[in-house]
Design an enzyme around this catalytic site. Sequence first.
Site, PDB file in Angstrom:
ATOM      1  N   HIS A 157     -65.149  -2.396  49.524  1.00  0.00           N
ATOM      2  CA  HIS A 157     -66.218  -2.342  48.516  1.00  0.00           C
ATOM      3  C   HIS A 157     -67.442  -1.586  49.058  1.00  0.00           C
ATOM      4  O   HIS A 157     -68.567  -1.801  48.613  1.00  0.00           O
ATOM      5  CB  HIS A 157     -66.646  -3.745  48.074  1.00  0.00           C
ATOM      6  CG  HIS A 157     -65.506  -4.625  47.671  1.00  0.00           C
ATOM      7  ND1 HIS A 157     -64.948  -4.586  46.413  1.00  0.00           N
ATOM      8  CD2 HIS A 157     -64.790  -5.544  48.388  1.00  0.00           C
ATOM      9  CE1 HIS A 157     -63.949  -5.462  46.352  1.00  0.00           C
ATOM     10  NE2 HIS A 157     -63.832  -6.046  47.549  1.00  0.00           N
ATOM     11  N   SER A 279     -80.452  24.985  50.312  1.00  0.00           N
ATOM     12  CA  SER A 279     -81.191  24.862  49.058  1.00  0.00           C
ATOM     13  C   SER A 279     -82.089  26.073  48.886  1.00  0.00           C
ATOM     14  O   SER A 279     -82.579  26.645  49.867  1.00  0.00           O
ATOM     15  CB  SER A 279     -82.032  23.581  49.074  1.00  0.00           C
ATOM     16  OG  SER A 279     -83.026  23.622  48.080  1.00  0.00           O
ATOM     17  N   LYS A 285     -82.207  21.555  53.989  1.00  0.00           N
ATOM     18  CA  LYS A 285     -80.963  21.058  53.409  1.00  0.00           C
ATOM     19  C   LYS A 285     -79.709  21.756  53.958  1.00  0.00           C
ATOM     20  O   LYS A 285     -79.658  22.968  54.075  1.00  0.00           O
ATOM     21  CB  LYS A 285     -80.984  21.227  51.878  1.00  0.00           C
ATOM     22  CG  LYS A 285     -82.019  20.391  51.157  1.00  0.00           C
ATOM     23  CD  LYS A 285     -81.776  18.899  51.336  1.00  0.00           C
ATOM     24  CE  LYS A 285     -80.544  18.420  50.625  1.00  0.00           C
ATOM     25  NZ  LYS A 285     -80.642  18.489  49.165  1.00  0.00           N
ATOM     26  N   GLU A 292     -68.001  18.302  47.541  1.00  0.00           N
ATOM     27  CA  GLU A 292     -68.294  17.918  46.158  1.00  0.00           C
ATOM     28  C   GLU A 292     -67.389  18.692  45.183  1.00  0.00           C
ATOM     29  O   GLU A 292     -66.925  18.145  44.175  1.00  0.00           O
ATOM     30  CB  GLU A 292     -69.766  18.178  45.845  1.00  0.00           C
ATOM     31  CG  GLU A 292     -70.705  17.254  46.606  1.00  0.00           C
ATOM     32  CD  GLU A 292     -72.155  17.735  46.609  1.00  0.00           C
ATOM     33  OE1 GLU A 292     -72.997  17.013  47.173  1.00  0.00           O
ATOM     34  OE2 GLU A 292     -72.441  18.820  46.072  1.00  0.00           O
TER      35      GLU A 292
END
Length: 448
Positions: A157, A279, A285, A292
């Site tokens: 979990h 970025s 970043k 993704e």
Amino acid sequence: MKKVEKTITGNVDPDVLDFTVGDDPVLDRALVKWDCAGTAAHVMQLAKIGVVTQAESRKVRKALGEVVAEFRAGAFRIFESDQDVHMAVERRLTEKLGDLGKKIHTGRSRNDQVAVDVRLHVKDELLGLENELADLADELCAFGRRHDRVPMVGRTHLQPAMPSSVGVWATGHAEMILDQVENLEAAYRLNDLCPLGSAAGYGVPLPLDRKLTSDLLGFARPLHNVFGASMARGENEAAVLSALAQLMAALSRLAEDVILFSMPEFGYFKLPRAYCTGSSIMPQKYNPDVLELVRAKTATVLGLQTAALSQLHAMPGGYNRDLQDSKGLYMKGLAIARTTLRILAKIVAGMDVDEAKLRAGFIPGVFATDAALRQVAAGVPWREAYHDVRDHLERLETEDADAAVAAKRHLGATAGLDWKLYARRVASVRKEAAKRQKFFEAKIKELI
């Protein structure tokens, strides 16, 4: 009204031609070699039954080899007026051989022709994909072995659960990915059947030797029933996509884990910067965009599988033009899966761990089960030990994570990983794929 366009199969309104041809002139570029191989096998059986002579058969096969060479050199094109690769190859053979080129379609339909092309393409692609799957599993096992006993909090979990290790995490994902070979092999076996000779789904009044063409093309056997062979188109592509969807689901879970555990809040894993993007506004970043996109592309393959099955669910028996679109669905799915395997293998190969952060994740609660089991070893019944620990969690302390990892010595646990087993499984996938690839390539080379 627009002037009709002339095609090999008749004059067609240009708007209708554009609508029905669709993406075939582009997609069928992937099938040129396979269409030429299928045609070569078909011509050899035409020679056997006397439609063409043996000399003419050799002449056609030589010309087919030239077509493949032209394609590789960028000199062979599929025009909209051709409609597809089959008519483009026939047109080119007729240009080269005159009336002999017009004989090659005797006894077959574009239905069994495209079905053969697709199945040859799938065989080649799945064998390449299995090699790439083995590469990723190998990189995961190598990563796990490099950091075998490095403690890592096991989670359920997403909450801290029990002591585990980087070795167990990495090989767990490797094993799940290797298990997908079973689904891919099922799709491969279903695909490894030859539909050539079924024509439009009802056979032809010629003494075709369907086993001969099947053997020449390296298939396991012919699809027996000609009507069933016709209907298997679409079903075959859907089966491939189903196996790919399950593989992509496994890859997506790996990608999600790496995204989570490379977050600063965890910091367990360090991603190779070459595989991260920046970025346009935030200089600091380094984003896991590639991972993704694995999630997004998994959703795409799941959608492709659904589309392929949806095409079939209300389709009547026999050939229907709906099936044309199944080709693009499976081709896109295969391309996505193979690219994903290759990119993930590179990321895992360049990934590193932060041992300090991994060890810092071990809070007292992680050792709760171990504490209860120590009571069991002293003679306390399990359920009493469980409730005693649960009722007094404040007594728990952070223990030696390395000792906890070393204590689990049974099969597949933190101190019981069989590295030779993983090496054998990876090697087996590679060996079997290479053996079949060698056999298959030899068969195609003999034809053209």
